[in-house]
Design an enzyme around this catalytic site. Structure first.
Site, short mmCIF file in Angstrom:
data_model
loop_
_atom_site.label_atom_id
_atom_site.label_comp_id
_atom_site.label_asym_id
_atom_site.label_seq_id
_atom_site.Cartn_x
_atom_site.Cartn_y
_atom_site.Cartn_z
N ARG A 1 10.03 -1.16 -5.24
CA ARG A 1 8.78 -1.14 -6.00
C ARG A 1 8.70 0.21 -6.73
O ARG A 1 8.81 1.26 -6.10
CB ARG A 1 7.56 -1.33 -5.06
CG ARG A 1 7.61 -2.65 -4.30
CD ARG A 1 6.27 -3.01 -3.70
NE ARG A 1 5.29 -3.39 -4.71
CZ ARG A 1 3.99 -3.52 -4.48
NH1 ARG A 1 3.51 -3.25 -3.27
NH2 ARG A 1 3.17 -3.90 -5.44
N GLN B 1 -5.68 -8.89 -2.24
CA GLN B 1 -5.67 -7.87 -1.19
C GLN B 1 -7.09 -7.49 -0.75
O GLN B 1 -7.30 -7.11 0.40
CB GLN B 1 -4.95 -6.59 -1.68
CG GLN B 1 -3.45 -6.72 -1.80
CD GLN B 1 -3.03 -7.12 -3.20
OE1 GLN B 1 -3.76 -7.79 -3.91
NE2 GLN B 1 -1.83 -6.73 -3.61
N GLY C 1 0.87 -1.18 0.00
CA GLY C 1 0.00 0.00 0.00
C GLY C 1 0.90 1.22 0.00
O GLY C 1 1.87 1.30 0.78
N ASP D 1 -1.72 4.83 -6.13
CA ASP D 1 -0.26 4.70 -5.95
C ASP D 1 0.49 5.88 -6.51
O ASP D 1 1.60 6.18 -6.08
CB ASP D 1 0.23 3.40 -6.58
CG ASP D 1 -0.21 2.22 -5.75
OD1 ASP D 1 -1.35 1.76 -5.94
OD2 ASP D 1 0.56 1.80 -4.86
N ASN E 1 -3.34 2.73 -9.89
CA ASN E 1 -3.74 1.97 -8.69
C ASN E 1 -3.69 0.49 -9.06
O ASN E 1 -3.35 0.13 -10.21
CB ASN E 1 -5.14 2.41 -8.22
CG ASN E 1 -5.48 1.86 -6.83
OD1 ASN E 1 -4.67 1.95 -5.91
ND2 ASN E 1 -6.64 1.26 -6.68
N LYS E 2 -4.01 -0.35 -8.12
CA LYS E 2 -3.94 -1.80 -8.31
C LYS E 2 -4.57 -2.25 -9.63
O LYS E 2 -5.63 -1.75 -10.02
CB LYS E 2 -4.64 -2.47 -7.12
CG LYS E 2 -4.76 -3.97 -7.15
CD LYS E 2 -3.44 -4.67 -7.34
CE LYS E 2 -2.37 -4.27 -6.34
NZ LYS E 2 -1.01 -4.70 -6.74
O1 MRU Z 1 0.50 -4.05 -4.56
P1 MRU Z 1 -0.09 -3.32 -3.40
O2 MRU Z 1 -0.87 -4.18 -2.49
O3 MRU Z 1 0.94 -2.48 -2.67
O4 MRU Z 1 -1.12 -2.29 -4.07
C1 MRU Z 1 -1.82 -1.41 -3.23
C2 MRU Z 1 -2.78 -0.54 -3.95
O5 MRU Z 1 -2.90 -0.57 -5.15
C3 MRU Z 1 -3.54 0.46 -3.11
O6 MRU Z 1 -4.82 0.66 -3.63
C4 MRU Z 1 -2.80 1.79 -3.12
O7 MRU Z 1 -1.45 1.60 -2.76
C5 MRU Z 1 -3.40 2.78 -2.21
S1 MRU Z 1 -3.10 2.40 -0.51
C6 MRU Z 1 -3.75 3.60 0.46
#
Ligand code: MRU
Length: 349
Positions: free
Chosen positions: A90, A197, A48, A238, A248-249
């Site tokens: 990342r 997630q 996140g 993100d 975002n994801k």
């Molecule tokens: O791969 P992840 O689990 O780190 O991805 C997280 C996301 O895409 C969240 O929606 C994003 O980081 C926002 S968290 C407040």
């Protein structure tokens, strides 16, 4: 109050709630070396965007702690290597680079300090970033709570909650703030393939806070939008480009397209530290590609034949024209996003 803590400092180590073990086990992992912090970020023990940033900030304190006995030149070189290592973990969440830049300020301002003094300042800055992140999420939640009405059915994707931040959350922070205002909501959580997630983390933390939640597979979103029906979608981010395009994801873009097709508002909630005003549009956002096994051997079991190609981008970009509003700790922005985002970014200066 949460009955868990996403990340904390304790006994000269960064202590992380191991999110790879949820929802089955509540296990904490201690990181005493910067390499352990880097691997925890890569392996999604902590994940996140805001949480990654805060974890990396603590990673710099961990790096200082492990090199205290080195002579000052070697100590500084170790910190630069640590920073480079953490920056490689990342690529998509800009909060990582934002937090590392805030830690670098400490190093620059601390020219002439001895190793221990520098260590203490780095740790104090990381602690401040953690506290600041939680406070920001709370005010972001209050800013966005007015978008949600009593009885709303809200769909979310991935996890943008307490687990994805130093505490409280962004998209889920808006939901918690609305709940604190006395509104009853039902959340539909996309499971969020390939790493789940949504079903593992979002559903778990919503239940910890007493929010009603229904888990759906990602491919059920269209049906649920029509039949539930869904009142609005809210997701985290993100990285947000200067024009309001949102990374975002993976799967978020598809949800935004479906929301538009069903005339459902699509909201994005993110702190100002998620803005990247150096990028004119989302086309320039680096998208992380992860190991094929996350798709072909989901949670250890073959879920695809061995001899097929696998494509596993971790994020996608939702074009600004599909976004109804962006919520930050500074307010609620509506299209066109450029002027408001610029104002927020400058204010953060
Ligand atoms: O791969 P992840 O689990 O780190 O991805 C997280 C996301 O895409 C969240 O929606 C994003 O980081 C926002 S968290 C407040």
């Amino acid at each position: 109050m949460s009955r868990f803590q996403t990340l904390a400092w304790g006994d000269q180590a960064l202590v992380l709630l191991d999110q790879t073990r949820l929802p089955g086990e509540l296990v904490y992992l201690e990181c005493r070396q910067v390499e352990e912090v880097a691997r925890a970020i890569e392996g999604l023990v902590v994940r996140g965007a805001p949480a990654i940033g805060v974890a990396a900030a603590y990673g710099m304190a961990v790096a200082a702690g492990e090199a205290l006995d080195q002579e000052p030149g070697a100590f500084r070189r170790h910190l630069q290597q640590a920073r480079a290592r953490l920056a490689r973990t990342r690529p998509t969440a800009v909060n990582l680079f934002w937090a590392l830049a805030r830690m670098e300020e400490v190093l620059v301002a601390g020219n002439g300090l001895d190793n221990r003094q520098l260590y203490e300042r780095l740790l104090a800055r990381a602690e401040a970033l953690r506290a600041e992140d939680e406070a920001i999420c709370r005010s972001l939640g209050r800013q966005g709570a007015g978008l949600l009405e009593n009885g709303f059915k809200v769909l979310t994707h991935c996890n943008a909650g307490s687990l994805a931040t130093a505490g409280y959350g962004t998209a889920l922070g808006v939901i918690y703030a609305a709940q604190e205002e006395g509104k009853q909501l039902r959340v539909y959580a996309d499971e969020t393939r390939p790493l789940l997630q949504g079903s593992r983390l979002t559903a778990w933390e919503l239940r910890q806070r007493g929010v009603e939640v229904t888990v759906i597979c990602d491919n059920m979103a269209a049906t649920v939008m029509r039949s539930a029906p869904i009142d609005c979608v809210i997701v985290g981010a993100d990285r947000i480009a200067a024009n309001g395009d949102v990374a975002n994801k993976i799967g978020t873009y598809g949800v935004a397209v479906l929301a538009r097709a069903h005339q459902i508002p699509f909201y994005v909630a993110a702190p100002v530290s998620t803005l990247d005003l150096s990028l004119a549009s989302g086309d320039q956002i680096p998208i992380e590609e992860r190991r094929p096994e996350e798709v072909s051997r989901g949670f250890g079991r073959a879920t695809a034949p061995e001899d097929v190609g696998i494509y596993n981008p971790a994020f996608d970009v939702t074009p600004a024209e599909l976004v109804t509003a962006i919520v930050s700790e500074r307010g609620v922005a509506r299209p066109p996003f450029g002027p408001a985002l610029r104002q927020w970014g400058e204010g953060a200066g």
